[in-house]
Design a protein around this motif. Structure first.
Motif, PDB file in Angstrom:
ATOM      1  N   ASP A  76       0.814  -1.218   0.000  1.00  0.00           N
ATOM      2  CA  ASP A  76       0.000   0.000   0.000  1.00  0.00           C
ATOM      3  C   ASP A  76       0.847   1.268   0.000  1.00  0.00           C
ATOM      4  N   ARG A  77       2.124   1.141  -0.265  1.00  0.00           N
ATOM      5  CA  ARG A  77       3.009   2.302  -0.241  1.00  0.00           C
ATOM      6  C   ARG A  77       3.786   2.423  -1.541  1.00  0.00           C
ATOM      7  N   ALA A 127      -5.073   8.538  -2.278  1.00  0.00           N
ATOM      8  CA  ALA A 127      -3.857   8.339  -1.494  1.00  0.00           C
ATOM      9  C   ALA A 127      -3.521   9.616  -0.728  1.00  0.00           C
ATOM     10  N   ASP A 179       0.935   6.955   0.535  1.00  0.00           N
ATOM     11  CA  ASP A 179       0.140   5.901   1.177  1.00  0.00           C
ATOM     12  C   ASP A 179      -1.141   5.718   0.378  1.00  0.00           C
TER      13      ASP A 179
END
Length: 147
Positions: free
Chosen positions: A8-9, A36, A124
């Protein structure tokens, strides 16, 4: 610009001449990221920040050139109903005042920032969800709209 997408990064390294917000939008488009948040640090040679003037429902722009440390970058990116990516970011920059040589600061709504050396940005990604914008009837500004 280089980046690595892990889970997720997204870890982003910007290089001399890269424009911060343009680079984030490009990565989100390339990686099909719809929603994000991001944060970062780095060094810039030209920045434009803005102050919102409610009475005019418009922004007053402030530009600074030279050696600027990007002390803090925070923001988010959403996908509008019509499919385009829209970021909202604030930045704080320090620099030596040209007239006095003293440490000075410039911060606000980030309009643009060009990298002079490098920047390190952490994106993120929100995997489960979608967020766009709607106009708040009380303030007249765009606010998050959750789908």
């Amino acid at each position: 610009m280089e980046y690595k997408h892990t889970g997720d990064r997204v870890y982003i390294r910007l290089d001399k001449g890269d424009e911060v917000l343009e680079s984030i939008r490009q990565i989100c488009a390339d990686e099909d990221i719809k929603f994000a948040s991001f944060q970062g640090i780095g060094a810039c040679d030209k920045v434009v920040v803005a102050t919102y003037i409610p009475a005019k429902q418009d922004f007053l722009l402030h530009e600074q050139k030279g050696m600027l440390e990007m002390v803090s970058l925070q923001g988010n990116i959403v996908t509008e109903d019509y499919g385009s990516l829209q970021e909202h970011a604030h930045g704080m920059f320090s620099y030596l005042h040209p007239a006095t040589g003293e440490l000075a600061y410039l911060g606000g709504h980030l309009h643009s920032a060009r990298i002079s050396y490098t920047a390190e940005i952490l994106l993120d990604v929100v995997q489960d969800g979608f967020c766009g914008h709607k106009v708040d009837p009380f303030t007249g500004i765009k606010v998050w709209k959750f789908a």
